[in-house]
Motif scaffolding. Structure first.
Motif, PDB file in Angstrom:
ATOM      1  N   PHE A 140     -17.922  17.176   7.458  1.00 48.77           N
ATOM      2  CA  PHE A 140     -18.367  18.556   7.621  1.00 48.77           C
ATOM      3  C   PHE A 140     -18.021  19.384   6.395  1.00 48.77           C
ATOM      4  CE2 PHE A 140     -17.781  22.920   9.339  1.00 48.77           C
ATOM      5  CZ  PHE A 140     -19.078  23.132   9.767  1.00 48.77           C
ATOM      6  N   GLY A 141     -16.860  19.142   5.822  1.00 48.77           N
ATOM      7  CA  GLY A 141     -16.467  19.872   4.614  1.00 48.77           C
ATOM      8  C   GLY A 141     -17.392  19.607   3.449  1.00 48.77           C
ATOM      9  N   PHE A 142     -17.825  18.356   3.289  1.00 45.68           N
ATOM     10  CA  PHE A 142     -18.765  18.040   2.217  1.00 45.68           C
ATOM     11  C   PHE A 142     -20.165  18.597   2.504  1.00 45.68           C
ATOM     12  CE2 PHE A 142     -15.984  14.190   1.209  1.00 45.68           C
ATOM     13  CZ  PHE A 142     -15.432  14.795   0.091  1.00 45.68           C
ATOM     14  N   SER A 143     -20.492  18.817   3.774  1.00 49.23           N
ATOM     15  CA  SER A 143     -21.845  19.239   4.148  1.00 49.23           C
ATOM     16  C   SER A 143     -22.096  20.726   3.963  1.00 49.23           C
ATOM     17  CB  SER A 143     -22.130  18.877   5.615  1.00 49.23           C
ATOM     18  OG  SER A 143     -22.107  17.494   5.825  1.00 49.23           O
ATOM     19  N   VAL A 144     -21.128  21.553   4.344  1.00 50.84           N
ATOM     20  CA  VAL A 144     -21.394  22.986   4.450  1.00 50.84           C
ATOM     21  C   VAL A 144     -21.310  23.681   3.092  1.00 50.84           C
ATOM     22  CG1 VAL A 144     -20.560  23.071   6.808  1.00 50.84           C
ATOM     23  CG2 VAL A 144     -18.987  23.601   4.931  1.00 50.84           C
ATOM     24  N   TRP A 145     -21.901  24.859   3.056  1.00 52.90           N
ATOM     25  CA  TRP A 145     -21.852  25.707   1.867  1.00 52.90           C
ATOM     26  C   TRP A 145     -21.101  26.977   2.228  1.00 52.90           C
ATOM     27  CZ3 TRP A 145     -24.331  25.383  -3.081  1.00 52.90           C
ATOM     28  CH2 TRP A 145     -24.191  26.536  -3.873  1.00 52.90           C
ATOM     29  N   VAL A 146     -20.036  27.259   1.496  1.00 50.72           N
ATOM     30  CA  VAL A 146     -19.300  28.504   1.628  1.00 50.72           C
ATOM     31  C   VAL A 146     -19.209  29.125   0.248  1.00 50.72           C
ATOM     32  CG1 VAL A 146     -17.106  29.582   2.256  1.00 50.72           C
ATOM     33  CG2 VAL A 146     -18.001  27.681   3.611  1.00 50.72           C
ATOM     34  N   GLU A 147     -19.601  30.384   0.141  1.00 48.76           N
ATOM     35  CA  GLU A 147     -19.635  31.061  -1.154  1.00 48.76           C
ATOM     36  C   GLU A 147     -18.289  30.957  -1.863  1.00 48.76           C
ATOM     37  OE1 GLU A 147     -22.032  32.309  -2.789  1.00 48.76           O
ATOM     38  OE2 GLU A 147     -23.622  32.225  -1.292  1.00 48.76           O
ATOM     39  N   GLY A 148     -18.336  30.533  -3.133  1.00 49.41           N
ATOM     40  CA  GLY A 148     -17.131  30.434  -3.935  1.00 49.41           C
ATOM     41  C   GLY A 148     -16.351  29.163  -3.725  1.00 49.41           C
ATOM     42  N   LYS A 149     -16.738  28.356  -2.727  1.00 47.86           N
ATOM     43  CA  LYS A 149     -16.006  27.127  -2.440  1.00 47.86           C
ATOM     44  C   LYS A 149     -16.932  25.920  -2.361  1.00 47.86           C
ATOM     45  CE  LYS A 149     -12.436  29.575   0.204  1.00 47.86           C
ATOM     46  NZ  LYS A 149     -11.732  29.683   1.502  1.00 47.86           N
ATOM     47  N   SER A 150     -18.121  26.038  -2.918  1.00 50.06           N
ATOM     48  CA  SER A 150     -19.095  24.948  -2.870  1.00 50.06           C
ATOM     49  C   SER A 150     -19.878  24.928  -4.171  1.00 50.06           C
ATOM     50  CB  SER A 150     -20.063  25.141  -1.694  1.00 50.06           C
ATOM     51  OG  SER A 150     -19.379  25.244  -0.475  1.00 50.06           O
ATOM     52  N   ASN A 151     -20.501  23.795  -4.421  1.00 58.66           N
ATOM     53  CA  ASN A 151     -21.434  23.699  -5.540  1.00 58.66           C
ATOM     54  C   ASN A 151     -22.694  23.010  -5.033  1.00 58.66           C
ATOM     55  OD1 ASN A 151     -21.013  20.775  -5.710  1.00 58.66           O
ATOM     56  ND2 ASN A 151     -19.047  21.274  -6.668  1.00 58.66           N
ATOM     57  N   GLN A 152     -23.657  22.819  -5.901  1.00 59.10           N
ATOM     58  CA  GLN A 152     -24.928  22.262  -5.448  1.00 59.10           C
ATOM     59  C   GLN A 152     -24.829  20.805  -5.040  1.00 59.10           C
ATOM     60  OE1 GLN A 152     -27.981  23.147  -8.389  1.00 59.10           O
ATOM     61  NE2 GLN A 152     -28.569  24.932  -7.179  1.00 59.10           N
ATOM     62  N   PHE A 153     -23.749  20.140  -5.416  1.00 64.70           N
ATOM     63  CA  PHE A 153     -23.609  18.733  -5.054  1.00 64.70           C
ATOM     64  C   PHE A 153     -22.906  18.547  -3.713  1.00 64.70           C
ATOM     65  CE2 PHE A 153     -21.345  14.615  -5.269  1.00 64.70           C
ATOM     66  CZ  PHE A 153     -22.451  13.778  -5.348  1.00 64.70           C
ATOM     67  N   MET A 154     -21.883  19.386  -3.432  1.00 58.73           N
ATOM     68  CA  MET A 154     -21.131  19.198  -2.196  1.00 58.73           C
ATOM     69  C   MET A 154     -20.338  20.450  -1.858  1.00 58.73           C
ATOM     70  SD  MET A 154     -18.041  16.734  -3.486  1.00 58.73           S
ATOM     71  CE  MET A 154     -16.913  17.240  -4.790  1.00 58.73           C
ATOM     72  N   GLY A 155     -19.926  20.509  -0.601  1.00 57.91           N
ATOM     73  CA  GLY A 155     -18.998  21.535  -0.176  1.00 57.91           C
ATOM     74  C   GLY A 155     -17.573  21.124  -0.474  1.00 57.91           C
ATOM     75  N   LEU A 156     -16.688  22.120  -0.546  1.00 61.41           N
ATOM     76  CA  LEU A 156     -15.304  21.845  -0.929  1.00 61.41           C
ATOM     77  C   LEU A 156     -14.310  22.535  -0.009  1.00 61.41           C
ATOM     78  CD1 LEU A 156     -15.714  22.227  -4.808  1.00 61.41           C
ATOM     79  CD2 LEU A 156     -15.437  20.093  -3.548  1.00 61.41           C
ATOM     80  N   THR A 157     -14.699  22.747   1.231  1.00 61.23           N
ATOM     81  CA  THR A 157     -13.809  23.416   2.168  1.00 61.23           C
ATOM     82  C   THR A 157     -14.090  22.930   3.583  1.00 61.23           C
ATOM     83  OG1 THR A 157     -13.016  25.580   2.903  1.00 61.23           O
ATOM     84  CG2 THR A 157     -15.384  25.347   2.548  1.00 61.23           C
ATOM     85  N   ASN A 158     -13.310  23.418   4.536  1.00 64.98           N
ATOM     86  CA  ASN A 158     -13.466  23.057   5.947  1.00 64.98           C
ATOM     87  C   ASN A 158     -13.212  21.581   6.237  1.00 64.98           C
ATOM     88  OD1 ASN A 158     -14.243  25.478   7.520  1.00 64.98           O
ATOM     89  ND2 ASN A 158     -15.929  25.569   6.049  1.00 64.98           N
ATOM     90  N   PHE A 159     -12.373  20.932   5.431  1.00 66.22           N
ATOM     91  CA  PHE A 159     -11.934  19.583   5.763  1.00 66.22           C
ATOM     92  C   PHE A 159     -10.926  19.675   6.920  1.00 66.22           C
ATOM     93  CE2 PHE A 159     -12.780  19.429   1.107  1.00 66.22           C
ATOM     94  CZ  PHE A 159     -13.921  18.658   1.180  1.00 66.22           C
ATOM     95  N   PHE A 160     -10.911  18.649   7.773  1.00 64.99           N
ATOM     96  CA  PHE A 160     -10.074  18.679   8.973  1.00 64.99           C
ATOM     97  C   PHE A 160     -10.280  20.021   9.686  1.00 64.99           C
ATOM     98  CE2 PHE A 160      -8.133  15.679   6.098  1.00 64.99           C
ATOM     99  CZ  PHE A 160      -7.824  14.612   6.912  1.00 64.99           C
ATOM    100  N   LEU A 161     -11.503  20.238  10.092  1.00 70.06           N
ATOM    101  CA  LEU A 161     -11.955  21.542  10.563  1.00 70.06           C
ATOM    102  C   LEU A 161     -10.989  22.177  11.549  1.00 70.06           C
ATOM    103  CD1 LEU A 161     -14.198  23.712  10.697  1.00 70.06           C
ATOM    104  CD2 LEU A 161     -15.217  22.389  12.560  1.00 70.06           C
ATOM    105  N   ASP A 162     -10.631  23.408  11.242  1.00 75.14           N
ATOM    106  CA  ASP A 162      -9.815  24.216  12.134  1.00 75.14           C
ATOM    107  C   ASP A 162     -10.173  25.666  11.858  1.00 75.14           C
ATOM    108  OD1 ASP A 162      -8.028  24.884  14.059  1.00 75.14           O
ATOM    109  OD2 ASP A 162      -6.228  24.400  12.932  1.00 75.14           O
ATOM    110  N   SER A 163      -9.762  26.541  12.723  1.00 77.68           N
ATOM    111  CA  SER A 163     -10.049  27.953  12.511  1.00 77.68           C
ATOM    112  C   SER A 163      -8.949  28.778  13.135  1.00 77.68           C
ATOM    113  CB  SER A 163     -11.400  28.335  13.117  1.00 77.68           C
ATOM    114  OG  SER A 163     -11.659  29.702  12.919  1.00 77.68           O
ATOM    115  N   ASP A 164      -8.352  29.639  12.334  1.00 76.43           N
ATOM    116  CA  ASP A 164      -7.313  30.532  12.835  1.00 76.43           C
ATOM    117  C   ASP A 164      -7.737  31.987  12.705  1.00 76.43           C
ATOM    118  OD1 ASP A 164      -7.310  30.767  10.121  1.00 76.43           O
ATOM    119  OD2 ASP A 164      -5.194  30.217   9.836  1.00 76.43           O
TER     120      ASP A 164
END
Length: 804
Positions: A318-342
């Protein structure tokens, strides 16, 4: 004063005690530009007032459930007839949807509906060969009605199939299923479609239709109130002017998607629930397509896809899939690994809805591959593959869907529901897997026929087809990723396009089988034709016109069926048809957008027109580019994964384990196999034979004997004594269920012996084990003691040949 209902604040003026609902009623009655009044006025569609997305959600969901009744009818009828006709009755249930659906689209719907000025009390006279503009709200209303009524019309035909079972020509039934639409559509017009029809004027009522309308109105009333009184993340309404249309929505991007409303979340979750049921369909289809010595194992592998594939998608996919501004590039996402939300609040809902929906896609992409690896892959190796296959899926998903900044999106590519990211990825990975594994033993060797079964349980395979068929509706319709605003129109168009594409592909497959296989209705052709058509429409489902859906599905089904003999000639062993259905049909589906694509103004999904719509070769070119890029990515990465697994623990099972079957070796079904000692045991723990692996020659002899037992060329004689005063000798043949001999030795001659044989012997397709237990009911005038020496036979002997 504040009331809280299902997490939303109902805002009222504290200076008045007037009921909140009365306030909102006055607001709507006094304005002409409120949210509800923004629904475009359109012509009455089939006697039903203009719909909105609340109604569409209910209607589509109900139709999905109604279509699953075809599976129920198929199981009921196949279980009620003799086993020699169970596959035929399942095919007839398929015919009901294919040919009945086609005829209802051609003329049945036109005769059913009521359009003012274009209908009379006996029949409708318009909307034959149903079509509608891509970007018009009216298409959503009329397509909702068509899809719902198609489920009713095909059910009316299916009911008849049971009464005609076991004695009706399939060709005759095909013709009947097309013409039976006439029997249904006129009473439907008389009763339901308008207050002006004569049944309604007489006071007739149909409870089911009335109940559906009542529930729809009730849901609409609730959701209308909720929409105008909701305060939540991204949608705040607190004043009368906000209720009358002067409001703004917060559209902050989360994961590449604007924030969704609770209405959208309901649709997304419901669709994902339906998509997950496709795992059952894949399991049944694959277990029915392989030999029965591997059917449990293939079902377990489908469970593994969700368990380990779901885990890895949560960890990294999921982290590689999603796009979050400032934390992703056109090749892959770079956030939301081991998905959690606080963060709490509405953001959790947005992220978790996206994760749940995408997990259903990711696990499906892995499940597709399992069919191509069937009957010869180590379960340990498959578990490791299911973990790492997430990497094969998640990057193309990021390139295609997660944001308008993705490079596929910037090129103008369209893939609404995953023809490339799910099916092409799965198909290419399956092709790599089956090539690296090689064919199953005996698959293309004429000297070893009988070791590989073409199809262990066609009934299970067809039932799996049904479950995939209806699951595909959630797959395609849910890919609108919401139902509010104009997305409900796209969802209804997806439903109609999906069902009509499958109709085109299935009919094409039936005709092709009938012509090329000497008037036979080949089960494999029918399954692959329907599934190939469903894959073909996936990329363009929300925008395709009905006739385009039929054409695209027909071509997809034709290509899937045509690919079967081609890959067999290339000696590529694909047990379940992954390459024809998912690879070939996905390529066509992506290219078809380049031919039929047409820009829309509803959600601006497509930037360019296709070749046949005057747009030139641009769209066809970018769609082709995506096919090449995704295919190359999947082929290279999957090859690396399989190669590493093969070099470490090995991909393929040893030859003797393949011959015995994974059910016995991996799961101890109907016997067991001890890997440490290489002993094959029956269900009572007796050693049948041991595999000698001390050297190549000893192993070769063991394999030769094992094949002889499995082919019925060698019989095992078991002799023993009974406390009832007789000896029994029976020969156990491992080939054929219905031919074994039992010798019952009894004294004296006139004694009565009733023999009940409970056996579960191997089919000729190579089942590897057998329950050879026998039970005897004996009535003896006197008890005779027989020598316990197994070589001593009491006289006289009665030999009973049991057939069946």
């Amino acid at each position: 004063m504040s009331n809280v209902t299902t997490g939303f604040d109902l805002v009222t003026d504290s200076s008045t005690t007037e009921d909140p609902l009365s306030q909102m009623s006055e607001i709507f009655n006094s304005t002409t530009n409120g949210p509800l009044s923004q629904m475009p006025e359109v012509q009455d569609s089939g006697g039903i007032e203009s719909l909105n997305w609340d109604d569409a959600t209910w209607i589509l969901t109900s139709a999905f459930i109604i279509f699953t009744m075809q599976s129920g009818f198929g199981l009921l009828e196949s279980g009620s007839v003799s086993s020699k006709n169970e596959v035929n009755i399942m095919i007839k249930n398929t015919v009901d949807v294919l040919f009945g659906g086609l005829s209802y689209w051609m003329f049945g719907f036109g005769f059913s509906i009521w359009i003012d000025g274009e209908s009379n009390q006996f029949s409708g006279v318009s909307n034959f060969f149903l079509d509608a503009a891509v970007d018009h709200i009216h298409s959503g209303q009329i397509f909702s009605l068509f899809f719902f009524q198609t489920s009713f019309a095909t059910t009316a035909t299916t009911i008849v199939s049971g009464s005609m079972a076991e004695r009706t020509k399939l060709e005759a039934y095909v013709i009947f299923s097309m013409l039976n639409t006439f029997v249904y559509c006129f009473p439907a017009h008389w009763l339901w479609r308008s207050e002006e029809n004569w049944f309604y004027q007489m006071g007739a009522i149909d409870l089911a239709d009335n109940m559906a309308a009542t529930l729809t109105n009730m849901i609409q009333n609730v959701t209308d109130v909720s929409r105008v009184s909701a305060r939540g993340e991204g949608f705040t309404l607190t004043k009368a002017d906000e209720l009358t249309g002067n409001f703004e929505e917060d559209k902050t991007n989360i994961g590449g998607f604007e924030q969704i409303q609770w209405d959208d979340a309901t649709w997304i979750l419901t669709s994902a629930f339906i998509i997950f049921t496709m795992q059952s369909g894949f399991g049944l289809l694959e277990s029915g397509s392989v030999s029965d010595k591997n059917e449990v194992n293939i079902m377990i592998k489908n469970a593994v896809d969700v368990l380990f594939g779901g885990l890895s998608y949560w960890m990294v996919g999921f982290g590689f899939s999603v796009w979050v501004e400032g934390k992703s590039n056109q090749f892959m996402g770079l956030t939301n690994f081991f998905l959690d939300s606080d963060k709490g609040g509405g953001e959790d809902g947005h992220v978790f809805a996206l994760f749940f929906f995408q997990t259903s896609f990711a696990t499906t992409a892995t499940t597709i591959v399992s069919g191509s690896m069937a009957e010869r892959t180590k379960l340990e190796a498959y578990i490791i593959f299911s973990i790492f296959n997430t990497l094969v899926y998640c990057f193309p998903s990021h390139w295609m869907w997660r944001t308008e900044k993705s490079w596929f999106h910037e090129l103008g590519v369209l893939d609404i529901a995953g023809a490339s990211t799910v099916h092409l990825v799965g198909g290419v990975t399956g092709l790599v897997a089956t090539i690296m594994l090689g064919p199953r033993t005996g698959r293309f060797d004429s000297d070893e026929k009988g070791l590989v079964s073409e199809m262990g349980s066609p009934t299970n395979a067809v039932l799996g087809l049904f479950m995939l068929w209806w699951g595909w509706l959630g797959f395609n319709c849910g890919s609108t990723y919401g139902i509010a605003n104009n997305k409900w129109v796209l969802a209804t168009r997806s439903a109609v396009a999906t069902i009509l594409a499958s109709v085109g592909g299935g009919i094409t497959a039936i005709v092709l089988s009938y012509v090329t296989k000497k008037r036979k209705f080949d089960v494999t052709y029918i399954i692959n034709g329907i599934l190939g058509a469903l894959v073909s429409i996936t990329a363009y489902c929300a925008l395709a016109k009905p006739w385009e859906s039929l054409v695209m599905g027909s071509i997809g089904g034709f290509l899937a069926c045509l690919s079967i003999p081609v890959i067999e000639k290339l000696k590529i062993d694909d047990p379940v048809g992954v390459v024809p259905v998912h690879l070939v049909a996905a390529v066509w589906g992506m290219l078809a957008v380049g031919f039929f694509g047409e820009t829309d103004e509803l959600e601006n999904l497509l930037k360019y027109n296709g070749l046949l719509k005057g747009g030139g070769f641009r769209l066809l070119g970018v769609q082709s580019l995506v096919v090449v890029v995704v295919s190359a990515w999947a082929a290279i990465l999957s090859f690396i994964i399989f190669k590493v697994i093969d070099m470490t623990i090995g991909l393929r099972v040893p030859l003797h384990e393949e011959l015995l079957g994974a059910d016995l070796v991996e799961h101890s079904v109907n016997g067991s196999y001890i890997k440490e000692t290489h002993e094959w045991l029956d269900v009572r723990g007796n050693v049948i034979m041991a595999i000698n692996k001390s050297n190549k020659e000893s192993y070769r002899r063991s394999i030769t004997r094992l094949k002889a037992i499995l082919n019925g060329e060698e019989e095992i004689v078991d002799r023993g004594s009974s406390t009832f005063g007789f000896k029994r000798t029976f020969k156990r043949s491992w080939r054929g269920r219905r031919n074994h001999q039992e010798t019952i030795d009894v004294a004296p001659e006139n004694d009565v012996v009733n023999v009940i044989s409970n056996h579960n012997t191997m089919e000729s397709n190579g089942r590897s084990n057998v329950d050879m237990s026998l039970s005897y009911s004996v009535q003896l005038g006197m008890t005779n003691t027989v020598d316990s020496n197994p070589d001593v036979v009491a006289q006289p002997a009665k030999v009973i040949e049991i057939i069946g």
